[in-house]
Design a protein around this motif. Structure first.
Motif, PDB file in Angstrom:
ATOM      1  N   ALA A  36       4.684   3.105   4.923  1.00  0.00           N
ATOM      2  CA  ALA A  36       5.998   2.520   4.670  1.00  0.00           C
ATOM      3  C   ALA A  36       6.363   1.518   5.759  1.00  0.00           C
ATOM      4  N   ASP A  37       6.093   1.867   7.012  1.00  0.00           N
ATOM      5  CA  ASP A  37       6.451   0.981   8.118  1.00  0.00           C
ATOM      6  C   ASP A  37       5.619  -0.300   8.106  1.00  0.00           C
ATOM      7  N   LEU A  38       4.379  -0.216   7.625  1.00  0.00           N
ATOM      8  CA  LEU A  38       3.511  -1.387   7.582  1.00  0.00           C
ATOM      9  C   LEU A  38       3.563  -2.110   6.236  1.00  0.00           C
ATOM     10  N   ALA A  39       4.282  -1.536   5.274  1.00  0.00           N
ATOM     11  CA  ALA A  39       4.373  -2.093   3.918  1.00  0.00           C
ATOM     12  C   ALA A  39       2.988  -2.233   3.296  1.00  0.00           C
ATOM     13  N   VAL A  40       2.207  -1.159   3.368  1.00  0.00           N
ATOM     14  CA  VAL A  40       0.869  -1.148   2.789  1.00  0.00           C
ATOM     15  C   VAL A  40       0.710   0.082   1.909  1.00  0.00           C
ATOM     16  N   THR A  41      -0.324   0.052   1.066  1.00  0.00           N
ATOM     17  CA  THR A  41      -0.619   1.150   0.147  1.00  0.00           C
ATOM     18  C   THR A  41      -2.086   1.531   0.300  1.00  0.00           C
ATOM     19  N   PRO A  42      -2.397   2.819   0.439  1.00  0.00           N
ATOM     20  CA  PRO A  42      -3.811   3.219   0.530  1.00  0.00           C
ATOM     21  C   PRO A  42      -4.577   2.809  -0.716  1.00  0.00           C
ATOM     22  N   THR A  43      -5.799   2.350  -0.517  1.00  0.00           N
ATOM     23  CA  THR A  43      -6.633   1.938  -1.642  1.00  0.00           C
ATOM     24  C   THR A  43      -7.426   3.102  -2.223  1.00  0.00           C
ATOM     25  N   GLY A  44      -7.497   4.195  -1.483  1.00  0.00           N
ATOM     26  CA  GLY A  44      -8.320   5.329  -1.889  1.00  0.00           C
ATOM     27  C   GLY A  44      -9.650   5.388  -1.170  1.00  0.00           C
ATOM     28  N   GLN A  45      -9.988   4.320  -0.452  1.00  0.00           N
ATOM     29  CA  GLN A  45     -11.251   4.331   0.287  1.00  0.00           C
ATOM     30  C   GLN A  45     -11.086   5.104   1.591  1.00  0.00           C
ATOM     31  N   ILE A  46     -12.018   6.036   1.834  1.00  0.00           N
ATOM     32  CA  ILE A  46     -12.027   6.827   3.054  1.00  0.00           C
ATOM     33  C   ILE A  46     -13.300   6.495   3.814  1.00  0.00           C
ATOM     34  N   PHE A  47     -13.166   6.184   5.087  1.00  0.00           N
ATOM     35  CA  PHE A  47     -14.320   5.848   5.907  1.00  0.00           C
ATOM     36  C   PHE A  47     -14.849   7.101   6.593  1.00  0.00           C
ATOM     37  N   ARG A  48     -16.154   7.140   6.783  1.00  0.00           N
ATOM     38  CA  ARG A  48     -16.772   8.290   7.438  1.00  0.00           C
ATOM     39  C   ARG A  48     -16.411   8.307   8.921  1.00  0.00           C
ATOM     40  N   ALA A  49     -15.970   9.456   9.393  1.00  0.00           N
ATOM     41  CA  ALA A  49     -15.653   9.650  10.810  1.00  0.00           C
ATOM     42  C   ALA A  49     -15.826  11.131  11.121  1.00  0.00           C
ATOM     43  N   ARG A  50     -16.186  11.448  12.342  1.00  0.00           N
ATOM     44  CA  ARG A  50     -16.451  12.849  12.694  1.00  0.00           C
ATOM     45  C   ARG A  50     -15.169  13.652  12.851  1.00  0.00           C
TER      46      ARG A  50
END
Length: 273
Positions: A36-50
């Motif tokens: 909300a603060d950045l005025a963005v919407t998740p695309t559904g893509q999740i990046f691999r991270a440990r």
């Protein structure tokens, strides 16, 4: 909203049992607030991270950002170093650094196409480009309040963490670690308090359309010669004999101290960073 990967939840719970549950519970609300603060919407893509929740989001203008949340106590230092690297045009632009009761959030520009040097083997021009970029670090002060790389390395050499080793090798032999501690003592002369990435391995160097970017710093101050040593070791597949001349070559191109870079190879190899 984009859910947490089960393997990340498991890894975070095992590593930070006192913090992980609260972090997992707070993630949906915190992600909503950040978007909300950045005025963005998740695309559904999740990046691999440990140990972090890393997702892509997009704005109404089509800009793509990478949002990252981690319960790591040291994530605040990682964010500070990332922000400094972005300020000197080595990392993508950072749009948000936020510390909550459960985590540290960052938001940075996504890199397109974003393939890493681990996915697409680097060519000589890539290595020259990385070396030239390291020149930027030579005179840069360290990130405020970020710890030095020296105590962390000394700890790994004295008491190697069994659960945090490269997948293809275990801790170095005690004699090698003792020799590396002696080298580390010589390197600890006040020159390692500058801005550095501190985890400059091929997966953390991404290809943009016309240049390379670095991501995921360790969150510690050090020096460019240390980054040279880590990069050389990883590009040599942890083969010590080929790493030293490789480090010297990269250091000469970058303007870093070649003797210190070669000395750092002994430390990073024995520390299995």
């Amino acid at each position: 909203m984009t859910g947490l990967r089960p393997d990340v939840a498991h890894a975070a719970t095992a590593r930070w049992p006192d913090r992980a549950r609260a972090w997992i519970d707070a993630l949906p609300t915190e992600l909503t607030d950040v978007c909300a603060d950045l005025a963005v919407t998740p695309t559904g893509q999740i990046f691999r991270a440990r140990f972090a929740h890393v997702v892509e989001a997009t704005s109404v203008t089509g800009a793509h950002l990478v949002l990252r949340s981690s319960p790591d106590h040291d994530a605040v230092h990682q964010a500070a170093v990332l922000d400094r690297l972005a300020c000197v045009d080595l990392a993508p632009a950072v749009h948000l650094v936020r510390q909550t009761q459960t985590s540290t959030w960052t938001a940075m520009d996504a890199v397109t196409p974003g393939t890493s040097l681990a996915e697409d083997e680097p060519n000589p021009a890539d290595l020259e480009a990385v070396a030239i970029k390291l020149r930027t670090l030579l005179d840069q002060p360290g990130a405020p309040k970020a710890p030095s790389i020296i105590p962390w390395l000394r700890g790994r050499l004295i008491d190697p963490p069994i659960d945090n080793q490269p997948p293809h090798r275990g801790p170095a032999a005690p004699a090698d670690r003792r020799a590396a501690i002696a080298v580390l003592d010589q390197l600890d002369n006040g020159a390692s308090d500058r801005l550095c990435h501190a985890d400059l391995s091929p997966p953390n160097v991404l290809r943009g359309h016309s240049r390379l970017w670095v991501i995921d710093p360790r969150g510690m101050n050090g020096e460019a010669a240390y980054d040279v040593a880590v990069l050389a070791l990883k590009l040599s597949d942890d083969q010590f004999d080929t790493t030293r001349p490789h480090a010297r070559s990269i250091a000469i191109t970058s303007g870093a101290d070649a003797d210190r870079a070669e000395a750092w190879v002994t430390v990073v190899d024995a520390g299995t960073v």
